[in-house]
Design a protein around this motif. Structure first.
Motif, mmCIF file in Angstrom:
data_model
loop_
_atom_site.group_PDB
_atom_site.id
_atom_site.type_symbol
_atom_site.label_atom_id
_atom_site.label_comp_id
_atom_site.label_asym_id
_atom_site.label_seq_id
_atom_site.Cartn_x
_atom_site.Cartn_y
_atom_site.Cartn_z
ATOM 1 N N LEU A 142 0.830 -1.210 0.000
ATOM 2 C CA LEU A 142 0.000 0.000 0.000
ATOM 3 C C LEU A 142 0.861 1.256 0.000
ATOM 4 O O LEU A 142 0.539 2.242 -0.672
ATOM 5 C CB LEU A 142 -0.934 -0.011 1.210
ATOM 6 N N GLN A 143 1.955 1.226 0.746
ATOM 7 C CA GLN A 143 2.854 2.372 0.771
ATOM 8 C C GLN A 143 3.504 2.575 -0.602
ATOM 9 O O GLN A 143 3.641 3.709 -1.062
ATOM 10 C CB GLN A 143 3.933 2.163 1.830
ATOM 11 N N ALA A 144 3.897 1.499 -1.250
ATOM 12 C CA ALA A 144 4.495 1.605 -2.587
ATOM 13 C C ALA A 144 3.494 2.171 -3.582
ATOM 14 O O ALA A 144 3.849 2.952 -4.463
ATOM 15 C CB ALA A 144 4.985 0.234 -3.053
ATOM 16 N N ARG A 145 2.247 1.782 -3.427
ATOM 17 C CA ARG A 145 1.209 2.278 -4.336
ATOM 18 C C ARG A 145 0.991 3.788 -4.180
ATOM 19 O O ARG A 145 0.774 4.489 -5.162
ATOM 20 C CB ARG A 145 -0.082 1.527 -4.054
ATOM 21 N N LYS A 146 1.086 4.266 -2.943
ATOM 22 C CA LYS A 146 0.842 5.691 -2.693
ATOM 23 C C LYS A 146 2.037 6.564 -3.057
ATOM 24 O O LYS A 146 1.858 7.682 -3.527
ATOM 25 C CB LYS A 146 0.518 5.909 -1.212
ATOM 26 N N THR A 147 3.258 6.072 -2.811
ATOM 27 C CA THR A 147 4.423 6.944 -2.933
ATOM 28 C C THR A 147 5.258 6.716 -4.184
ATOM 29 O O THR A 147 6.256 7.392 -4.370
ATOM 30 C CB THR A 147 5.333 6.776 -1.700
ATOM 31 N N ALA A 148 4.886 5.767 -5.035
ATOM 32 C CA ALA A 148 5.690 5.489 -6.230
ATOM 33 C C ALA A 148 5.599 6.655 -7.207
ATOM 34 O O ALA A 148 4.517 7.156 -7.501
ATOM 35 C CB ALA A 148 5.233 4.200 -6.897
ATOM 36 N N ALA A 149 6.766 7.066 -7.702
ATOM 37 C CA ALA A 149 6.815 8.185 -8.636
ATOM 38 C C ALA A 149 6.379 7.770 -10.042
ATOM 39 O O ALA A 149 5.652 8.498 -10.707
ATOM 40 C CB ALA A 149 8.225 8.761 -8.672
ATOM 41 N N ASP A 150 6.842 6.619 -10.472
ATOM 42 C CA ASP A 150 6.469 6.128 -11.791
ATOM 43 C C ASP A 150 6.255 4.615 -11.731
ATOM 44 O O ASP A 150 6.422 3.988 -10.691
ATOM 45 C CB ASP A 150 7.518 6.496 -12.837
ATOM 46 N N GLU A 151 5.885 4.049 -12.858
ATOM 47 C CA GLU A 151 5.537 2.628 -12.885
ATOM 48 C C GLU A 151 6.749 1.725 -12.639
ATOM 49 O O GLU A 151 6.638 0.685 -11.996
ATOM 50 C CB GLU A 151 4.892 2.273 -14.228
ATOM 51 N N ASP A 152 7.919 2.133 -13.141
ATOM 52 C CA ASP A 152 9.118 1.320 -12.925
ATOM 53 C C ASP A 152 9.507 1.270 -11.452
ATOM 54 O O ASP A 152 9.926 0.223 -10.952
ATOM 55 C CB ASP A 152 10.283 1.872 -13.746
ATOM 56 N N ASP A 153 9.370 2.397 -10.766
ATOM 57 C CA ASP A 153 9.662 2.438 -9.329
ATOM 58 C C ASP A 153 8.699 1.535 -8.564
ATOM 59 O O ASP A 153 9.111 0.771 -7.681
ATOM 60 C CB ASP A 153 9.575 3.881 -8.829
ATOM 61 N N MET A 154 7.428 1.618 -8.906
ATOM 62 C CA MET A 154 6.440 0.791 -8.219
ATOM 63 C C MET A 154 6.682 -0.693 -8.525
ATOM 64 O O MET A 154 6.576 -1.534 -7.638
ATOM 65 C CB MET A 154 5.021 1.168 -8.640
ATOM 66 N N ARG A 155 7.052 -1.007 -9.737
ATOM 67 C CA ARG A 155 7.313 -2.400 -10.108
ATOM 68 C C ARG A 155 8.491 -2.968 -9.311
ATOM 69 O O ARG A 155 8.429 -4.085 -8.812
ATOM 70 C CB ARG A 155 7.597 -2.495 -11.593
#
Length: 71
Positions: free
Chosen positions: A27-40
Motif C-alpha cells: 500500500l505504501q508503494a502504491r501511494k508513494t511510487a513516482a512512476d511505474e518502474d519504481d512501483m514495479r
C-alpha cells in the motif's frame, strides 16, 4: 509435545505478521511510487518478502500439526 504446539503457534503468528507487513509495504508503494518502474521494483521486493512470510507461516502450521500428532 505441548511445547511444539506453542512454538508452532508463535512461528505461525510471526508469518502472519510478516504477511500483514507485506500488505502495508504494498500500500505504501502504491501511494508513494513516482512512476511505474519504481512501483514495479518495490512490488517485486514485496513479493519476495510475501513468499518468505507465507513459508514461515506454513512451517509454523507444520510444527503445530506435528506436535498434535506426537501428543
Amino acid at each position: 509435545m505441548e511445547w511444539m504446539i506453542g512454538l508452532g503457534a508463535l512461528v505461525s503468528f510471526a508469518g502472519i505478521a510478516g504477511l500483514i507487513w507485506c500488505v502495508l509495504l504494498a500500500l505504501q508503494a502504491r501511494k508513494t511510487a513516482a512512476d511505474e518502474d519504481d512501483m514495479r521494483s518495490r512490488l517485486q521486493r514485496v513479493v519476495i518478502l510475501n513468499m518468505a512470510a507465507l513459508g514461515v507461516s506454513a512451517l509454523g502450521l507444520m510444527i503445530v500439526v506435528s506436535g498434535i500428532l506426537l501428543s
